[in-house]
Design a protein around this motif. Structure first.
Motif, mmCIF file in Angstrom:
data_model
loop_
_atom_site.group_PDB
_atom_site.id
_atom_site.type_symbol
_atom_site.label_atom_id
_atom_site.label_comp_id
_atom_site.label_asym_id
_atom_site.label_seq_id
_atom_site.Cartn_x
_atom_site.Cartn_y
_atom_site.Cartn_z
ATOM 1 N N ARG A 189 -37.509 0.216 -72.321
ATOM 2 C CA ARG A 189 -37.075 -0.304 -73.626
ATOM 3 C C ARG A 189 -36.433 -1.726 -73.785
ATOM 4 O O ARG A 189 -36.065 -2.129 -75.019
ATOM 5 C CB ARG A 189 -35.698 0.780 -73.475
ATOM 6 N N LYS A 190 -36.739 -2.647 -72.709
ATOM 7 C CA LYS A 190 -36.295 -4.003 -72.807
ATOM 8 C C LYS A 190 -37.715 -4.604 -73.635
ATOM 9 O O LYS A 190 -38.681 -4.371 -73.540
ATOM 10 C CB LYS A 190 -36.102 -4.461 -71.466
ATOM 11 N N LYS A 191 -37.233 -5.872 -74.398
ATOM 12 C CA LYS A 191 -38.154 -6.505 -75.016
ATOM 13 C C LYS A 191 -39.263 -7.334 -74.174
ATOM 14 O O LYS A 191 -40.157 -7.319 -74.584
ATOM 15 C CB LYS A 191 -37.235 -7.422 -75.970
ATOM 16 N N PHE A 192 -38.513 -7.612 -73.034
ATOM 17 C CA PHE A 192 -39.410 -8.470 -72.259
ATOM 18 C C PHE A 192 -40.710 -7.606 -71.913
ATOM 19 O O PHE A 192 -41.757 -7.939 -71.764
ATOM 20 C CB PHE A 192 -38.752 -8.658 -70.669
ATOM 21 N N PHE A 193 -40.516 -6.217 -71.552
ATOM 22 C CA PHE A 193 -41.723 -5.421 -71.187
ATOM 23 C C PHE A 193 -42.165 -4.579 -72.365
ATOM 24 O O PHE A 193 -43.597 -4.536 -72.516
ATOM 25 C CB PHE A 193 -41.281 -4.419 -70.204
ATOM 26 N N ALA A 194 -41.428 -4.532 -73.364
ATOM 27 C CA ALA A 194 -42.124 -3.429 -74.417
ATOM 28 C C ALA A 194 -42.982 -4.548 -75.371
ATOM 29 O O ALA A 194 -43.787 -4.204 -75.964
ATOM 30 C CB ALA A 194 -40.824 -3.019 -75.240
ATOM 31 N N SER A 195 -42.648 -5.745 -75.566
ATOM 32 C CA SER A 195 -43.383 -6.641 -76.070
ATOM 33 C C SER A 195 -44.824 -7.047 -75.681
ATOM 34 O O SER A 195 -45.594 -7.782 -76.270
ATOM 35 C CB SER A 195 -42.686 -7.832 -76.675
ATOM 36 N N GLY A 196 -44.791 -6.722 -74.242
ATOM 37 C CA GLY A 196 -46.010 -7.074 -73.591
ATOM 38 C C GLY A 196 -46.215 -8.580 -73.191
ATOM 39 O O GLY A 196 -47.017 -9.188 -73.338
ATOM 40 N N HIS A 197 -44.882 -9.121 -72.840
ATOM 41 C CA HIS A 197 -44.819 -10.374 -72.496
ATOM 42 C C HIS A 197 -45.969 -10.880 -71.413
ATOM 43 O O HIS A 197 -46.194 -9.872 -70.422
ATOM 44 C CB HIS A 197 -43.694 -11.003 -71.717
ATOM 45 N N PRO A 198 -46.565 -11.971 -71.561
ATOM 46 C CA PRO A 198 -47.510 -12.357 -70.383
ATOM 47 C C PRO A 198 -47.142 -12.215 -68.944
ATOM 48 O O PRO A 198 -47.924 -12.053 -68.140
ATOM 49 C CB PRO A 198 -47.842 -13.773 -70.746
ATOM 50 N N TRP A 199 -46.069 -12.346 -68.906
ATOM 51 C CA TRP A 199 -45.491 -12.278 -67.367
ATOM 52 C C TRP A 199 -44.851 -10.885 -67.007
ATOM 53 O O TRP A 199 -44.199 -10.843 -66.105
ATOM 54 C CB TRP A 199 -44.193 -13.347 -67.078
ATOM 55 N N SER A 200 -44.767 -10.059 -67.634
ATOM 56 C CA SER A 200 -44.275 -8.525 -67.738
ATOM 57 C C SER A 200 -45.203 -7.938 -66.830
ATOM 58 O O SER A 200 -44.687 -6.806 -66.146
ATOM 59 C CB SER A 200 -43.969 -7.932 -69.138
ATOM 60 N N GLY A 201 -46.596 -8.239 -66.700
ATOM 61 C CA GLY A 201 -47.512 -7.479 -66.147
ATOM 62 C C GLY A 201 -48.117 -6.549 -67.115
ATOM 63 O O GLY A 201 -48.966 -5.460 -66.450
ATOM 64 N N LEU A 202 -47.662 -6.290 -68.021
ATOM 65 C CA LEU A 202 -48.363 -5.170 -69.184
ATOM 66 C C LEU A 202 -48.654 -5.889 -70.468
ATOM 67 O O LEU A 202 -48.547 -5.427 -71.376
ATOM 68 C CB LEU A 202 -46.972 -4.170 -69.292
ATOM 69 N N ASP A 203 -49.286 -6.993 -70.370
ATOM 70 C CA ASP A 203 -49.862 -7.709 -71.497
ATOM 71 C C ASP A 203 -51.154 -6.996 -71.858
ATOM 72 O O ASP A 203 -51.867 -6.931 -71.231
ATOM 73 C CB ASP A 203 -50.241 -9.089 -71.134
#
Length: 584
Positions: A545-559
């Motif tokens: 639910r956090k923007k860092f992960f939900a937006s697919g940030h390059p450093w999230s590991g979920l880009d």
């Protein structure tokens, strides 16, 4: 109505993951608090880490008596050796069987290893000795004198006749009729003993030297009286020390195994090796447990002679102490002259009757033990091994962290928190299991904990890869987290089941230190399931639910771009082809 159904399909705690996190947090706080309340802030260390002596003994049987090496006799030997080691004041000693004929004795540091080896390596000594004096085993105030001049220590008036006889309050004197004695105890067997299974000892006058005795005899009697008066049976060490250095022909002082009575015992009249058999049995007629003994021909003659003498005495001189390694396991009264068989009856239950029967049998067992090996581990060497194990674990954990950060980036934060929770749970549980079940963290157990780091990390990786697969299919993070969980859950459970099954089999079929490895591996495997279900999954739901992960940030590991995701899935509408106008 379509939206609620879609939301309900994302089952698995997406709505309230905080409950699972709160539950595991409460468990961590409770375990940590219990660890400090139990005054066990660190796990108990095994002999290979804390230092000490490990002795391996092999059972030997006399020629033609090979069948004597069996589980029952080996378990009895373990019980006796354990009592001997504890009698030295040793804490946290371990005595256990290994295979069919070996016994392993692990004694931690701070113990005289030579004395311990002498105690556990010798055959048990069982003797039947006449009781000369009995008194309370612990220091008590001076008893008030009764009108007769004797110490007032009679049982409660409410005690039954059977209980009084059992406790040695009244002896079956020669003037007592046989029928009265049989009626009192409800006997159907002639020549039985009444067991002092739960003694309530009476203070009596200590033996005095005869006026015609020599000065040497008077000095020996005075020394024995002083030793008897000073004897305190409240601790295991004092009970064991009281019996050390005694011989069969000596008049000795001894304690009961429970420590509630102390005795002056005459020279041994019958050796335990003359007991052919002893067994516990339930007497249906009297509704009570009894112990039946059979003597050899030589033992029968000796037993008949001494019981004839004792049956004519008054209490406590009509009692026969059964002394195992110097400690009195029972002190039954003799009512009449006995022959080659005897019966001990009293306040027995099944466990106490079987325990006494085993102790009587052990004196007749043609078993001896030979030292196979003696390994001494110094505290310094144990510390080095522990340090090496911790360094190896730190290196392994560091490599796992580097891999997670390099490959999973932001997801490594969830993995590291999960590893931390798993480590806290493992540490506190191992610390509490020390005083609870005697679990000791030895070097193989440390290796099991190190292996568990990889097993736990593997569960996180399985779940992360399932989520990333869903993103590659074009789904956004929140649906991917919920859709990837059922598949990951099955894989994790199957993998952990295989690991736990291997640990369980290894624990059952092995003994000694290898069991430490199996136990630790099995424990950490179970904790892996708990952590993944109650911490990793709920935390992943919250992070989605956090923007860092939900937006697919390059450093999230979920880009999505880095993962090569397909275009977002869209619902396609079915367009009907134009139809020809119908003819009128």
């Amino acid at each position: 109505m379509a939206a609620p159904k879609k939301g309900r399909g994302a089952a698995g705690g997406q709505g309230k993951p905080g409950r699972s996190l709160a539950l595991i947090l409460i468990a961590m706080v409770a375990l940590t608090g219990g660890m400090f309340l139990a005054d066990q802030p660190t796990p108990r260390l095994g002999i290979d880490l804390a230092g000490g002596t490990s002795i391996t003994l092999e059972a030997k049987a006399e020629p033609g008596q090979e069948q004597a090496i069996n589980k029952t006799n080996m378990d009895t030997a373990v019980d006796i050796m354990n009592r001997r080691v504890n009698g030295l004041g040793v804490s946290e000693a371990e005595v256990q069987t290994q295979g069919d004929r070996n016994i392993i004795v692990n004694i931690p540091k701070g113990t005289n290893s030579a004395e311990a080896r002498a105690q556990v390596g010798t055959t048990a000594k069982l003797y039947f000795r006449p009781v000369l004096t009995v008194a309370q085993g612990t220091p008590t105030p001076e008893p008030s004198a009764s009108p007769s001049g004797k110490a007032s220590a009679s049982p409660s008036p409410k005690a039954s006749a059977s209980e009084k006889a059992t406790d040695g309050d009244k002896a079956a004197s020669p003037s007592s009729t046989p029928s009265a004695s049989a009626t009192t105890q409800g006997r159907a067997v002639t020549g039985a003993l009444k067991a002092d299974a739960s003694p309530s000892p009476k203070a009596s006058t200590t033996p005095k030297a005869s006026e015609s005795a020599s000065a040497e005899d008077q000095a020996a009697a005075a020394k024995l009286q002083k030793q008897f008066e000073a004897l305190d049976c409240s601790s295991k060490a004092s009970r064991s020390k009281a019996a050390q250095g005694t011989k069969a022909g000596d008049t000795v002082v001894a304690c009961s195994q429970e420590g509630d009575a102390k005795y002056v015992l005459g020279p041994a009249e019958v050796s335990g090796t003359e007991v052919d058999s002893a067994k516990a049995a339930f007497d249906q007629q009297r509704g009570m447990w009894i112990v039946q003994m059979e003597f050899s021909d030589k033992g029968s003659k000796q037993f008949q002679t001494i019981t004839k003498k004792l049956s004519a005495q008054q209490s406590p001189q009509n009692q026969f102490a059964i002394a195992l390694d110097g400690e009195v396991v029972s002190a039954p009264q003799v009512n009449e002259q006995l022959s080659g068989s005897a019966e001990i009856s009293g306040s027995f239950n099944q466990d106490s009757a079987e325990a006494l029967a085993n102790q009587l049998s052990y004196g007749a067992l043609p078993l001896s033990f030979k030292e196979q090996s003696v390994t001494t581990v110094t505290a310094a060497l144990g510390g080095e091994q522990l340090r090496a194990g911790l360094i190896a674990g730190a290196i392994g954990l560091a490599l796992v962290v580097v891999y997670l950060v390099a490959y999973y980036r932001g997801l490594a934060f969830i993995a590291l928190l999960s590893l931390l929770v798993s480590g806290i749970l493992s540490y506190t549980i191992m610390s509490l299991l020390g005083p609870a079940i005697g679990f000791a963290l030895n070097l193989p157990a440390v290796c099991g904990a190190i292996v568990a780091i990889g097993i736990t990390a593997d569960s996180f990786i399985v779940y992360f890869e399932r989520v990333r697969d869903e993103i590659r299919e074009g789904r956004t993070l929140r649906p991917a987290v919920e859709r990837g969980w059922p598949r990951a859950r099955r894989t994790i459970l199957v993998s952990d089941f295989v690991s736990f099954l291997a640990a369980a089999v290894l624990f059952v079929v092995t003994v000694g230190k290898v069991q430490g490895f199996a136990f630790t591996l099995g424990l950490t495997t179970l904790l892996d399931v708990v952590v993944v279900f109650f911490f990793t999954k709920p935390l992943m739901t919250i992070m989605a639910r956090k923007k860092f992960f939900a937006s697919g940030h390059p450093w999230s590991g979920l880009d999505p771009k880095r993962l090569g995701a397909k275009p977002p899935l869209r619902r396609s509408r079915r367009v009907n082809a134009p139809t020809e106008p119908k003819e009128a």
